[in-house]
Design a protein around this motif. Structure first.
Motif, PDB file in Angstrom:
ATOM      1  N   SER A  28      26.865  25.630  32.499  1.00  0.00           N
ATOM      2  CA  SER A  28      27.276  26.835  31.881  1.00  0.00           C
ATOM      3  C   SER A  28      26.377  28.090  32.737  1.00  0.00           C
ATOM      4  CB  SER A  28      26.767  26.986  30.563  1.00  0.00           C
ATOM      5  OG  SER A  28      25.629  26.658  30.027  1.00  0.00           O
ATOM      6  N   SER A  29      25.470  27.754  33.416  1.00  0.00           N
ATOM      7  CA  SER A  29      24.493  28.532  33.930  1.00  0.00           C
ATOM      8  C   SER A  29      24.967  29.241  35.414  1.00  0.00           C
ATOM      9  CB  SER A  29      23.208  28.198  34.050  1.00  0.00           C
ATOM     10  OG  SER A  29      22.625  27.970  32.917  1.00  0.00           O
ATOM     11  N   TYR A  30      26.066  28.665  35.677  1.00  0.00           N
ATOM     12  CA  TYR A  30      26.703  28.985  37.140  1.00  0.00           C
ATOM     13  C   TYR A  30      28.154  29.520  37.137  1.00  0.00           C
ATOM     14  CZ  TYR A  30      22.787  25.981  39.005  1.00  0.00           C
ATOM     15  OH  TYR A  30      21.562  25.595  39.001  1.00  0.00           O
ATOM     16  N   VAL A  31      28.499  30.483  38.057  1.00  0.00           N
ATOM     17  CA  VAL A  31      29.685  30.797  38.272  1.00  0.00           C
ATOM     18  C   VAL A  31      30.498  29.613  39.178  1.00  0.00           C
ATOM     19  CG1 VAL A  31      29.231  33.108  37.912  1.00  0.00           C
ATOM     20  CG2 VAL A  31      28.989  32.126  40.240  1.00  0.00           C
ATOM     21  N   MET A  32      31.606  29.332  39.058  1.00  0.00           N
ATOM     22  CA  MET A  32      32.211  28.350  39.620  1.00  0.00           C
ATOM     23  C   MET A  32      33.399  28.975  40.565  1.00  0.00           C
ATOM     24  SD  MET A  32      30.464  25.705  38.717  1.00  0.00           S
ATOM     25  CE  MET A  32      31.729  24.272  39.346  1.00  0.00           C
ATOM     26  N   GLY A  33      33.960  28.078  41.594  1.00  0.00           N
ATOM     27  CA  GLY A  33      34.888  28.705  42.391  1.00  0.00           C
ATOM     28  C   GLY A  33      35.550  27.504  43.162  1.00  0.00           C
ATOM     29  N   TRP A  34      36.790  27.525  43.126  1.00  0.00           N
ATOM     30  CA  TRP A  34      37.523  26.873  44.189  1.00  0.00           C
ATOM     31  C   TRP A  34      37.848  27.480  45.567  1.00  0.00           C
ATOM     32  CZ3 TRP A  34      38.496  21.728  43.191  1.00  0.00           C
ATOM     33  CH2 TRP A  34      38.287  21.091  41.826  1.00  0.00           C
ATOM     34  N   PHE A  35      37.903  26.750  46.768  1.00  0.00           N
ATOM     35  CA  PHE A  35      38.320  27.121  48.058  1.00  0.00           C
ATOM     36  C   PHE A  35      38.980  25.986  48.675  1.00  0.00           C
ATOM     37  CE2 PHE A  35      35.572  30.909  48.474  1.00  0.00           C
ATOM     38  CZ  PHE A  35      34.641  30.594  47.213  1.00  0.00           C
ATOM     39  N   ARG A  36      39.598  26.436  49.538  1.00  0.00           N
ATOM     40  CA  ARG A  36      40.294  25.368  50.405  1.00  0.00           C
ATOM     41  C   ARG A  36      40.241  25.617  51.996  1.00  0.00           C
ATOM     42  NH1 ARG A  36      46.564  26.836  48.614  1.00  0.00           N
ATOM     43  NH2 ARG A  36      46.677  29.092  49.917  1.00  0.00           N
ATOM     44  N   GLN A  37      40.561  24.453  52.728  1.00  0.00           N
ATOM     45  CA  GLN A  37      40.574  24.480  54.263  1.00  0.00           C
ATOM     46  C   GLN A  37      41.664  23.600  54.429  1.00  0.00           C
ATOM     47  OE1 GLN A  37      36.870  24.058  56.044  1.00  0.00           O
ATOM     48  NE2 GLN A  37      37.521  24.942  58.070  1.00  0.00           N
ATOM     49  N   GLY A  38      42.625  24.264  55.136  1.00  0.00           N
ATOM     50  CA  GLY A  38      43.893  23.720  55.687  1.00  0.00           C
ATOM     51  C   GLY A  38      43.522  23.428  57.215  1.00  0.00           C
ATOM     52  N   PRO A  39      44.483  22.198  57.761  1.00  0.00           N
ATOM     53  CA  PRO A  39      44.195  22.126  59.108  1.00  0.00           C
ATOM     54  C   PRO A  39      44.335  23.120  60.167  1.00  0.00           C
ATOM     55  CG  PRO A  39      45.888  21.069  58.100  1.00  0.00           C
ATOM     56  CD  PRO A  39      45.787  21.852  57.203  1.00  0.00           C
ATOM     57  N   ALA A  95      32.613  24.679  44.027  1.00  0.00           N
ATOM     58  CA  ALA A  95      31.551  25.287  44.339  1.00  0.00           C
ATOM     59  C   ALA A  95      30.975  26.194  43.230  1.00  0.00           C
ATOM     60  CB  ALA A  95      31.801  26.231  45.606  1.00  0.00           C
ATOM     61  N   ALA A  96      29.750  25.996  43.300  1.00  0.00           N
ATOM     62  CA  ALA A  96      28.978  26.793  42.181  1.00  0.00           C
ATOM     63  C   ALA A  96      27.896  27.690  42.769  1.00  0.00           C
ATOM     64  CB  ALA A  96      28.323  25.453  41.197  1.00  0.00           C
ATOM     65  N   ASP A  97      27.594  28.589  41.973  1.00  0.00           N
ATOM     66  CA  ASP A  97      26.556  29.438  42.429  1.00  0.00           C
ATOM     67  C   ASP A  97      25.677  30.136  41.195  1.00  0.00           C
ATOM     68  OD1 ASP A  97      25.078  30.792  44.970  1.00  0.00           O
ATOM     69  OD2 ASP A  97      25.540  32.331  43.647  1.00  0.00           O
ATOM     70  N   GLY A  98      24.430  30.370  41.352  1.00  0.00           N
ATOM     71  CA  GLY A  98      23.728  30.883  40.244  1.00  0.00           C
ATOM     72  C   GLY A  98      23.709  32.557  39.881  1.00  0.00           C
ATOM     73  N   ARG A 104      33.809  35.126  48.318  1.00  0.00           N
ATOM     74  CA  ARG A 104      33.325  34.652  49.760  1.00  0.00           C
ATOM     75  C   ARG A 104      32.681  33.292  49.607  1.00  0.00           C
ATOM     76  NH1 ARG A 104      29.921  39.876  51.489  1.00  0.00           N
ATOM     77  NH2 ARG A 104      28.991  39.280  49.504  1.00  0.00           N
ATOM     78  N   TRP A 105      32.991  32.448  50.353  1.00  0.00           N
ATOM     79  CA  TRP A 105      32.505  30.912  50.049  1.00  0.00           C
ATOM     80  C   TRP A 105      31.170  30.830  50.851  1.00  0.00           C
ATOM     81  CZ3 TRP A 105      30.576  28.179  54.474  1.00  0.00           C
ATOM     82  CH2 TRP A 105      30.966  28.780  55.656  1.00  0.00           C
ATOM     83  N   THR A 106      30.664  31.837  51.368  1.00  0.00           N
ATOM     84  CA  THR A 106      29.373  31.900  52.052  1.00  0.00           C
ATOM     85  C   THR A 106      28.335  32.231  50.914  1.00  0.00           C
ATOM     86  OG1 THR A 106      29.533  34.309  52.838  1.00  0.00           O
ATOM     87  CG2 THR A 106      29.667  32.559  54.344  1.00  0.00           C
ATOM     88  N   ASP A 107      28.770  32.891  49.847  1.00  0.00           N
ATOM     89  CA  ASP A 107      27.824  33.328  48.583  1.00  0.00           C
ATOM     90  C   ASP A 107      27.680  32.050  47.623  1.00  0.00           C
ATOM     91  OD1 ASP A 107      29.537  36.524  48.095  1.00  0.00           O
ATOM     92  OD2 ASP A 107      27.604  35.777  49.448  1.00  0.00           O
ATOM     93  N   TYR A 108      28.448  30.826  48.089  1.00  0.00           N
ATOM     94  CA  TYR A 108      27.953  29.643  46.710  1.00  0.00           C
ATOM     95  C   TYR A 108      27.378  28.727  47.628  1.00  0.00           C
ATOM     96  CZ  TYR A 108      31.942  31.129  44.169  1.00  0.00           C
ATOM     97  OH  TYR A 108      32.739  32.112  43.341  1.00  0.00           O
ATOM     98  N   ASP A 109      26.139  28.249  46.850  1.00  0.00           N
ATOM     99  CA  ASP A 109      24.953  27.408  47.095  1.00  0.00           C
ATOM    100  C   ASP A 109      25.278  25.962  47.116  1.00  0.00           C
ATOM    101  OD1 ASP A 109      22.299  29.708  46.054  1.00  0.00           O
ATOM    102  OD2 ASP A 109      23.334  29.512  48.049  1.00  0.00           O
TER     103      ASP A 109
END
Length: 121
Positions: A28-39, A95-98, A104-109
């Motif tokens: 619960s301390s983390y913001v969460m996200g979904w990302f995708r990468q197609g071919p 992905a998760a980040d504090g 931006r996917w680069t913001d997730y650790d």
């Protein structure tokens, strides 16, 4: 650790529910996200959710079709996908980040291993 699951092969117009299970007691301390990468494509933002689940964010490409949610008691995040299109075919990553919620996917650790969604026409 994050473990994504729920991907598979589905026909256009169909639905899938993706899950992302997190280990540890600080989910619960983390913001969460979904990302995708197609071919042949770059990784793109799909959805994000605040720590409490009270705020959600989507790009126009999935808004109204995808719903992100989380259950902090179960340490699990979900992505309900509906009205799937062939262009939704991709490996989906959780992905998760504090820090703050970001598109931006680069913001997730922290990242899960990905689950493949294939939408046939």
């Amino acid at each position: 650790q994050l473990q994504a699951s729920g991907g598979g092969l589905v026909q256009a117009g169909g639905s899938l529910r993706l899950s992302c299970a997190a280990s540890g007691r600080t989910f619960s301390s983390y913001v969460m996200g979904w990302f995708r990468q197609g071919p042949g494509k770059e990784r793109e933002f799909v959805a994000a959710i605040s720590r409490s689940g009270g705020s959600t964010f989507y790009p126009d490409s999935v808004k109204g079709r995808f719903t992100i949610s989380r259950d902090n008691h179960k340490n699990t995040m979900y992505l309900q996908t509906t009205s799937l299109k062939p262009e939704d075919t991709a490996v989906y990553y959780c992905a998760a980040d504090g820090g703050v919620v970001s598109r931006r996917w680069t913001d997730y650790d922290f990242w899960g291993q990905g689950t493949l969604v294939t939408v046939s026409s």
